[in-house]
Design an enzyme around this catalytic site. Sequence first.
Site, mmCIF file in Angstrom:
data_model
loop_
_atom_site.group_PDB
_atom_site.id
_atom_site.type_symbol
_atom_site.label_atom_id
_atom_site.label_comp_id
_atom_site.label_asym_id
_atom_site.label_seq_id
_atom_site.Cartn_x
_atom_site.Cartn_y
_atom_site.Cartn_z
ATOM 1 N N TYR A 49 -2.101 -1.016 10.473
ATOM 2 C CA TYR A 49 -2.164 -1.378 9.053
ATOM 3 C C TYR A 49 -0.938 -0.881 8.297
ATOM 4 C CZ TYR A 49 -3.940 -1.459 4.227
ATOM 5 O OH TYR A 49 -4.113 -1.682 2.874
ATOM 6 N N SER A 69 0.845 -1.194 0.000
ATOM 7 C CA SER A 69 0.000 0.000 0.000
ATOM 8 C C SER A 69 0.878 1.240 0.000
ATOM 9 C CB SER A 69 -0.888 0.013 1.247
ATOM 10 O OG SER A 69 -1.538 1.260 1.403
#
Length: 307
Positions: A212, A199
Amino acid sequence: MTHDPAMQDPAIQDSAMQDPTTKYPQPPFPRQPQDAPGSVHAMTPAPDHGEASYKGSGRLNGRRALITGGDSGIGRAVAIAFAREGADVAINYLESEEKDAQEVITLIQDAGRRALALPGDITSEAFCTRLVQQAAEGLGGLDILVNNAGRQTAQQSIADVSSEQFDLTFKTNVYAMFWITKAAMPHLKPGASIINTSSIQARQPSPNLLDYASTKAAQVAFTEALAQQVAEKGVRVNAVAPGPFWTPLQPSGGQPQDKIEQFGSETPMGRPGQPAEIAPLYVFLACDDSSYSTGGLFGSTGGLLLS
C-alpha cells in the site's frame, strides 16, 4: 469607535471555535472486523461525512465531477461537499457497495445537483475507459476528477504478501489512476482539476503496509510528473495525503484489530480524522481559489509531519 456586539448585522454570525482534539471521538475504540470493502454502517463510532454539517457557498457552481470510491469514507464526504458547492457528481464504487452508494446519490440530489451512480471494478482497464465516458456523457462534460478509491491490506511480513495481493493493490491504487486519468484528459478543459488521494504512507511508510505504501508513493510521483506535463493545458493536478482517517478501509483489513482499538492515538491530535474534516481540502483544490497550486502534496494528518 468601539465595537458593539449588539449592533452586529444579524446575518453575520460569529463562528464558535472548537478544540480540534476533542471535536470528534478519541480512542480507545472497539474491535470491529469487517469483510472488505466494508461499510460505514458497521463502524463504531459512526464516521462523519458532513451529512449534517457541510454547508456550501457556490464555489463549484456548474462544475462536473467524477469521484472513485464515492460510496464511503473520504470519497463520500467529497461527493457531499462538491454537490453542496454546486457541482454535479458521478460516483464510482463496487457493486457490493450499492446500498451505501445510493445514500450518497440521494444526498447529491437533495443538494439540487445531478447525480450519477456508476458501479464497476476499476482494476479493469476496459471498465475505467468506459467509466470516464459514461461520466462525461451523463454529466455533459468533465471538469474535476478525483482518483480516490483505494485498496489496503495489512501484512506483518513480506512473506505474507502474495503476488495476487500485490497485483490487486497496484491495479486498484496505481493502474486505475493511470487508466482513468488518461481517459479523462481529452475531456478536461483549461481550469479543470485532477486530485489524487495519496497518503502519509507515501512519506512515512508503515512496515505492515508494504504494498500500500509503495502505491501511495507512486501516486505522488505520478501527480508531480503529470502536473508539469499538463500545466500548459491549464489543467492542475494535486495530491492529498490523509493521515489516519476513520473510514471502512481500516477495519476491513487495512489495519489489525489491535491497531483499530487505538487508531489515531499516535497523532498529536490524539484521534483519527473524520472524512468531513478533509473534504474542504478537496473543495479548495477543485475550485479556482487554488489556481496557482499544481503538483502539490497537501497533508491532512492530525499533526504528523510529511517528511
